[in-house]
Design an enzyme around this catalytic site. Structure first.
Site, mmCIF file in Angstrom:
data_model
loop_
_atom_site.group_PDB
_atom_site.id
_atom_site.type_symbol
_atom_site.label_atom_id
_atom_site.label_comp_id
_atom_site.label_asym_id
_atom_site.label_seq_id
_atom_site.Cartn_x
_atom_site.Cartn_y
_atom_site.Cartn_z
ATOM 1 N N SER A 170 0.884 -1.087 -0.066
ATOM 2 C CA SER A 170 -0.181 -0.015 0.072
ATOM 3 C C SER A 170 0.889 1.245 -0.106
ATOM 4 O O SER A 170 1.612 1.480 -0.870
ATOM 5 C CB SER A 170 -1.010 -0.065 1.090
ATOM 6 O OG SER A 170 -1.782 0.854 0.951
ATOM 7 N N THR A 171 0.794 2.082 1.070
ATOM 8 C CA THR A 171 1.647 3.359 0.892
ATOM 9 C C THR A 171 2.801 3.059 0.963
ATOM 10 O O THR A 171 3.367 2.440 1.723
ATOM 11 C CB THR A 171 1.129 4.026 2.378
ATOM 12 O OG1 THR A 171 -0.135 4.235 2.439
ATOM 13 C CG2 THR A 171 1.986 5.314 2.529
ATOM 14 N N HIS A 197 -2.750 -0.941 -3.366
ATOM 15 C CA HIS A 197 -4.003 0.017 -3.187
ATOM 16 C C HIS A 197 -3.907 1.263 -3.975
ATOM 17 O O HIS A 197 -2.868 1.906 -3.688
ATOM 18 C CB HIS A 197 -3.899 0.115 -1.694
ATOM 19 C CG HIS A 197 -4.303 -1.030 -0.778
ATOM 20 N ND1 HIS A 197 -3.961 -0.901 0.498
ATOM 21 C CD2 HIS A 197 -4.817 -2.120 -1.164
ATOM 22 C CE1 HIS A 197 -4.501 -2.202 1.104
ATOM 23 N NE2 HIS A 197 -4.648 -2.736 0.199
ATOM 24 N N MET A 290 0.017 1.013 5.172
ATOM 25 C CA MET A 290 -0.986 1.254 6.378
ATOM 26 C C MET A 290 -1.881 -0.073 6.733
ATOM 27 O O MET A 290 -2.170 -0.737 5.601
ATOM 28 C CB MET A 290 -1.885 2.680 6.049
ATOM 29 C CG MET A 290 -1.122 3.787 6.075
ATOM 30 S SD MET A 290 -2.220 5.348 6.063
ATOM 31 C CE MET A 290 -2.918 5.101 4.481
ATOM 32 N N ASP A 293 -4.286 -5.160 5.825
ATOM 33 C CA ASP A 293 -4.693 -6.077 4.593
ATOM 34 C C ASP A 293 -3.854 -6.971 4.417
ATOM 35 O O ASP A 293 -2.472 -6.752 4.430
ATOM 36 C CB ASP A 293 -4.998 -5.130 3.626
ATOM 37 C CG ASP A 293 -5.647 -5.668 2.454
ATOM 38 O OD1 ASP A 293 -6.397 -6.940 2.688
ATOM 39 O OD2 ASP A 293 -5.636 -5.179 1.373
#
Length: 350
Positions: A170-171, A197, A290, A293
């Site tokens: 993600s991030t 993401h 973050m 998931d």
């Protein structure tokens, strides 16, 4: 905790107002000023010393990319979240901004009422500002160009056939995946499935950018296509990616099922599917991001016998998703980003 001081930079008076109103909803955030272009923003940053700036990329006089360059040259300690238009040009500028050190991005709502857009920005932007602030020591522009030093110690890895690789991120993912995919071995003959993401449109541009850097083919996954070895498949934005075994042929299934962990695509959805199709003959990699998931899916993969790598804290932009794996005792190896490409190549090469 002191309030997070934010400067809003956007050439549109409407969006300056929407973003300001959205951020002022949160008691932990204080908008300390606004600017209509990068030139004004640089002056205000010197005077107001914000913790975070939200930066529109497409502005007259000095756009977001030039602003980032100027801030980096001045050794600024501010953290930056960019706003991008929902277009191919906007997506390209976004990835350029991330490479220049921006922490993350938020797509600008392209339609909707004032209140609808305000709610969208509130839900997307506020969590990222808070995570950005909590990780400020590692995500400011001053720190963004620093890389982890490669660890050249040999890795002790198991000898077991792995028929697929599944990656969740993600991030911080764009730079991490760029680092990994540019260094993968051409001898890899298994498919690699990736959930990053990211909104629609951006994933297609991102896949093209990664394809230009990687020795392996990188593409945005297509519904019903047959999986081929040596290809990296990136889940499209706003679609879950699953795998089906149909008459001995593995195919990709894309769908808009309910978000999981507030995400679509979701790492958990991919991991569950990989566990079903490939059983334990899988390498799973959880990178910076973050939230958590991928945790539930990783548990299922582990039960099937998969090997799991988590990125370490020191090289993660946000140690959320990898931390969840480590805390649950699911990680077989915790590696700095510099070691991940070789680990993948060694575990799955011909």
């Amino acid at each position: 905790m002191s309030k997070i001081r934010v400067l809003v930079v956007d050439d549109s008076p409407v969006y300056r107002k929407i973003i300001t109103n959205a951020l002022n909803r949160d008691p932990q955030i204080e908008v300390i000023g606004t600017a209509e272009n990068g030139k004004i923003a640089i002056d205000l940053i010197k005077r107001l010393n914000p913790d975070v700036i939200t930066l529109d990329l497409e502005m007259p006089e000095m756009d977001g990319l030039e602003t980032l360059d100027r801030l980096k040259r001045s050794n600024s300690n501010v953290s930056v979240i960019v706003f991008s238009s929902h277009s191919y040009a906007g997506a390209k500028m976004t990835f350029d901004a991330l490479e220049k050190g921006a922490f993350d991005f938020v797509p600008k709502p392209s339609n909707g009422s004032f209140s609808e857009n305000l709610n969208k920005i509130f839900s997307l932007l506020v969590p990222k500002i808070k995570v950005c602030y909590l990780n400020k020591s590692s995500v400011s522009l001053k720190k963004a160009t620093k890389r982890d030093k490669p660890d050249i110690k040999p890795l002790s890895l198991p000898i077991k056939r792995r028929d697929a690789v599944a990656i969740g991120v993600s991030t911080g993912g764009p730079s991490a995946l760029k680092e990994i995919f540019s260094k993968l071995s051409l001898q890899i003959s298994v498919p690699i499935f990736v959930v990053q993401h990211m909104p629609p449109l951006f994933t297609s541009q991102f896949a093209k950018r990664l394809d230009s850097l990687s020795p392996l083919k990188v593409k945005e996954a297509e519904n019903a296509e047959q999986v081929k070895g040596g290809v990296i498949y990136l889940a499209p934005g706003d679609y879950h990616m699953e795998l089906n075994n149909e008459d001995g042929k593995i195919r990709i299934r894309l769908h808009k099922g309910p978000p999981e962990n507030n995400c679509r695509p979701s790492v958990d959805v991919l991991f569950r599917s990989v566990a079903k199709v490939y059983n334990g003959k899988t390498l799973a990699v959880i990178l910076t991001g973050m939230g958590s998931d991928g945790l539930k899916g990783a548990r299922l993969l582990k039960e099937k016998g998969a090997y799991i790598i988590a990125q370490d804290k020191a090289t993660s932009v946000v140690w959320g998703m990898p931390k969840a794996i480590v805390d649950a005792g699911l990680a077989d190896k915790i590696l700095p980003l510099s070691q991940v490409p070789n680990a993948i190549s060694d575990l799955v090469r011909k």
